[in-house]
Design a protein around this motif. Structure first.
Motif, PDB file in Angstrom:
ATOM      1  N   ILE A  30       0.848  -1.201   0.000  1.00 44.17           N
ATOM      2  CA  ILE A  30       0.000   0.000   0.000  1.00 44.17           C
ATOM      3  C   ILE A  30       0.883   1.251   0.000  1.00 44.17           C
ATOM      4  CG2 ILE A  30      -1.668   1.305   1.418  1.00 44.17           C
ATOM      5  CD1 ILE A  30      -2.751  -1.573   2.264  1.00 44.17           C
ATOM      6  N   ASP A  31       1.974   1.178   0.740  1.00 43.96           N
ATOM      7  CA  ASP A  31       2.956   2.267   0.779  1.00 43.96           C
ATOM      8  C   ASP A  31       3.530   2.485  -0.625  1.00 43.96           C
ATOM      9  OD1 ASP A  31       4.913   4.048   1.490  1.00 43.96           O
ATOM     10  OD2 ASP A  31       5.908   2.764   2.954  1.00 43.96           O
ATOM     11  N   GLU A  32       3.992   1.399  -1.260  1.00 40.65           N
ATOM     12  CA  GLU A  32       4.598   1.503  -2.592  1.00 40.65           C
ATOM     13  C   GLU A  32       3.612   2.042  -3.636  1.00 40.65           C
ATOM     14  OE1 GLU A  32       7.757  -2.180  -2.002  1.00 40.65           O
ATOM     15  OE2 GLU A  32       6.116  -2.395  -3.452  1.00 40.65           O
ATOM     16  N   HIS A  89       1.984   3.496   8.868  1.00 37.73           N
ATOM     17  CA  HIS A  89       1.968   2.102   8.380  1.00 37.73           C
ATOM     18  C   HIS A  89       0.813   1.955   7.386  1.00 37.73           C
ATOM     19  CE1 HIS A  89       1.833  -2.237   8.229  1.00 37.73           C
ATOM     20  NE2 HIS A  89       2.863  -2.345   9.049  1.00 37.73           N
ATOM     21  N   GLY A  90       1.136   1.568   6.169  1.00 35.45           N
ATOM     22  CA  GLY A  90       0.148   1.519   5.085  1.00 35.45           C
ATOM     23  C   GLY A  90      -1.011   0.566   5.303  1.00 35.45           C
ATOM     24  N   GLU A 103      -3.016  -2.464 -10.309  1.00 32.08           N
ATOM     25  CA  GLU A 103      -1.600  -2.117 -10.480  1.00 32.08           C
ATOM     26  C   GLU A 103      -0.657  -3.297 -10.301  1.00 32.08           C
ATOM     27  OE1 GLU A 103      -0.484   1.077 -11.211  1.00 32.08           O
ATOM     28  OE2 GLU A 103      -2.593   1.682 -11.391  1.00 32.08           O
ATOM     29  N   ARG A 104      -1.036  -4.230  -9.421  1.00 32.34           N
ATOM     30  CA  ARG A 104      -0.096  -5.312  -9.094  1.00 32.34           C
ATOM     31  C   ARG A 104      -0.682  -6.709  -9.266  1.00 32.34           C
ATOM     32  NH1 ARG A 104       4.088  -3.881  -5.576  1.00 32.34           N
ATOM     33  NH2 ARG A 104       4.816  -1.827  -6.126  1.00 32.34           N
ATOM     34  N   GLY A 105      -1.953  -6.769  -9.592  1.00 33.68           N
ATOM     35  CA  GLY A 105      -2.592  -8.080  -9.707  1.00 33.68           C
ATOM     36  C   GLY A 105      -2.685  -8.800  -8.369  1.00 33.68           C
ATOM     37  N   VAL A 106      -2.662  -8.030  -7.263  1.00 39.82           N
ATOM     38  CA  VAL A 106      -2.721  -8.656  -5.925  1.00 39.82           C
ATOM     39  C   VAL A 106      -4.123  -8.491  -5.344  1.00 39.82           C
ATOM     40  CG1 VAL A 106      -1.868  -8.566  -3.547  1.00 39.82           C
ATOM     41  CG2 VAL A 106      -0.279  -8.252  -5.445  1.00 39.82           C
ATOM     42  N   GLN A 107      -4.652  -9.594  -4.827  1.00 43.46           N
ATOM     43  CA  GLN A 107      -5.968  -9.552  -4.190  1.00 43.46           C
ATOM     44  C   GLN A 107      -5.777  -9.377  -2.692  1.00 43.46           C
ATOM     45  OE1 GLN A 107      -8.218 -12.674  -5.893  1.00 43.46           O
ATOM     46  NE2 GLN A 107     -10.154 -11.957  -5.041  1.00 43.46           N
TER      47      GLN A 107
END
Ligand code: EPU
Length: 285
Positions: free
Chosen positions: A226-228, A245-246, A274-278
């Motif tokens: 989340i930070d990135e 903390h994100g 953006e990242r394909g992360v669930q």
């Protein structure tokens, strides 16, 4: 069980997020048998049951909770007793109190609990953890009210547990547990307690929150991701992604559950795109 009961209890008073509408019935049992009795009665009347401890990993909706909320936190439930190298702990005992009882008995392994807000029950229910340790690393056995309303006990080997989820205790209500520690020098325990305290103070926000909002996906930490993605400081109404903390969503004052859920949905959508992360929520709704 000699406890208190109230109608339409505002849940923002009982969650660390300081969010949530009223619970229809609010019940505070003081004894294990009293708790079991209440559960049997509510089941016989088909009243939905929720159990909450410190409310530190919980987002209660603005419309509140239909049915009964049971809060086993006093009397029998706050006990912490040392027996040899084990602790016998009530479901409502604070993790901080467990960490300090273990320290005073010269038992190591519980230091991580110092930095985690919450009661034993929530920690077992979700297999909470920090600093590379999780609750089930220390469980010997758990006593609970079974689906038939009877009090039973299971050893560790018979309890299926995952990362941040123990499905077994969704409909079975924990009343106490036996936890094991290992003898350690006082100075070593104190150093770890200080590290745990320090970790929380320096890397996590102090404002009203429910701890980490998302489970860590396999690929990387949710907070780091989340930070990135540049989402720190993003907000919906009074719900804000922490700058510290994100993975923390902070209620900056009067946030609604709706605002938190909208912010959660935005973060999930961006992480997916953006990242394909669930990202899966860690906080219970
Ligand atoms: N990081 C960032 N940016 C951030 C947040 C973290 O770059 O905004 C980096 C950190 O610098 C570090 C790495 O990500 O290198 C890991 O961060 P951290 O040590 O804070 O651990 P985490 O995986 O983000 C987990 C637990 C926390 C627990 C901490 C401390 C989960 C979802 N979270 O966080 O638990 O307090 O470890 O041990 O498993 C909770 O359960 O509510 C919770 C907060």
């Amino acid at each position: 069980g000699g406890g208190a009961a109230r109608l339409y209890e505002p849940m923002n008073r009982h969650t660390t997020f300081l969010i949530g509408g009223p619970a229809q019935y609010w019940v505070e049992p003081r004894t294990v048998e009293g708790f079991a009795e209440i559960v049997r009665y509510l089941r016989s009347q088909s009243v939905p049951i929720r159990v909450i401890g410190r409310g530190s990993n919980l987002l209660v909706k603005d419309g509140g909770i239909r049915g009964a909320v049971i809060h086993p936190a006093k009397g029998d439930f706050e006990e912490v007793r040392v027996e040899g190298q084990t602790l016998i702990v009530g479901v409502g005992a604070r993790l901080k109190k467990i960490a300090s009882a273990a320290r005073n008995a010269g038992l190591g392994g519980f230091e991580w609990m110092e930095g985690v807000p919450g009661n034993l029950g929530g920690a077992i229910r979700m297999n909470a953890g920090a600093m590379g340790t999780e609750t089930f690393d220390q469980i010997v056995s758990v006593r609970f009210i079974d689906t038939d309303g009877q009090i039973k006990e299971k050893p560790l080997a018979e309890i299926v547990h995952h990362y941040r989820n123990v499905p077994e205790f969704e409909e079975r209500y924990i009343v106490s547990a036996v936890l094991k520690g290992s003898p350690a020098p006082q100075a070593e325990i104190d150093a770890k307690l200080a590290a745990s305290h320090q970790k929380r103070r320096t890397s996590q926000p102090v404002g009203a929150s429910a701890g980490c909002a998302f489970k860590n996906p396999e690929v990387c930490g949710a907070g780091k991701l989340i930070d990135e993605l540049g989402l720190k400081g993003r907000s919906v109404g009074a719900a804000i992604v922490s700058d510290i903390h994100g993975n923390f969503i902070v209620n900056s004052g009067g946030a609604t559950a709706r605002e938190v859920l909208d912010l959660v949905a935005e973060i999930q959508e961006i992480a997916q795109r953006e990242r394909g992360v669930q990202l899966e929520m860690e906080v219970k709704v």
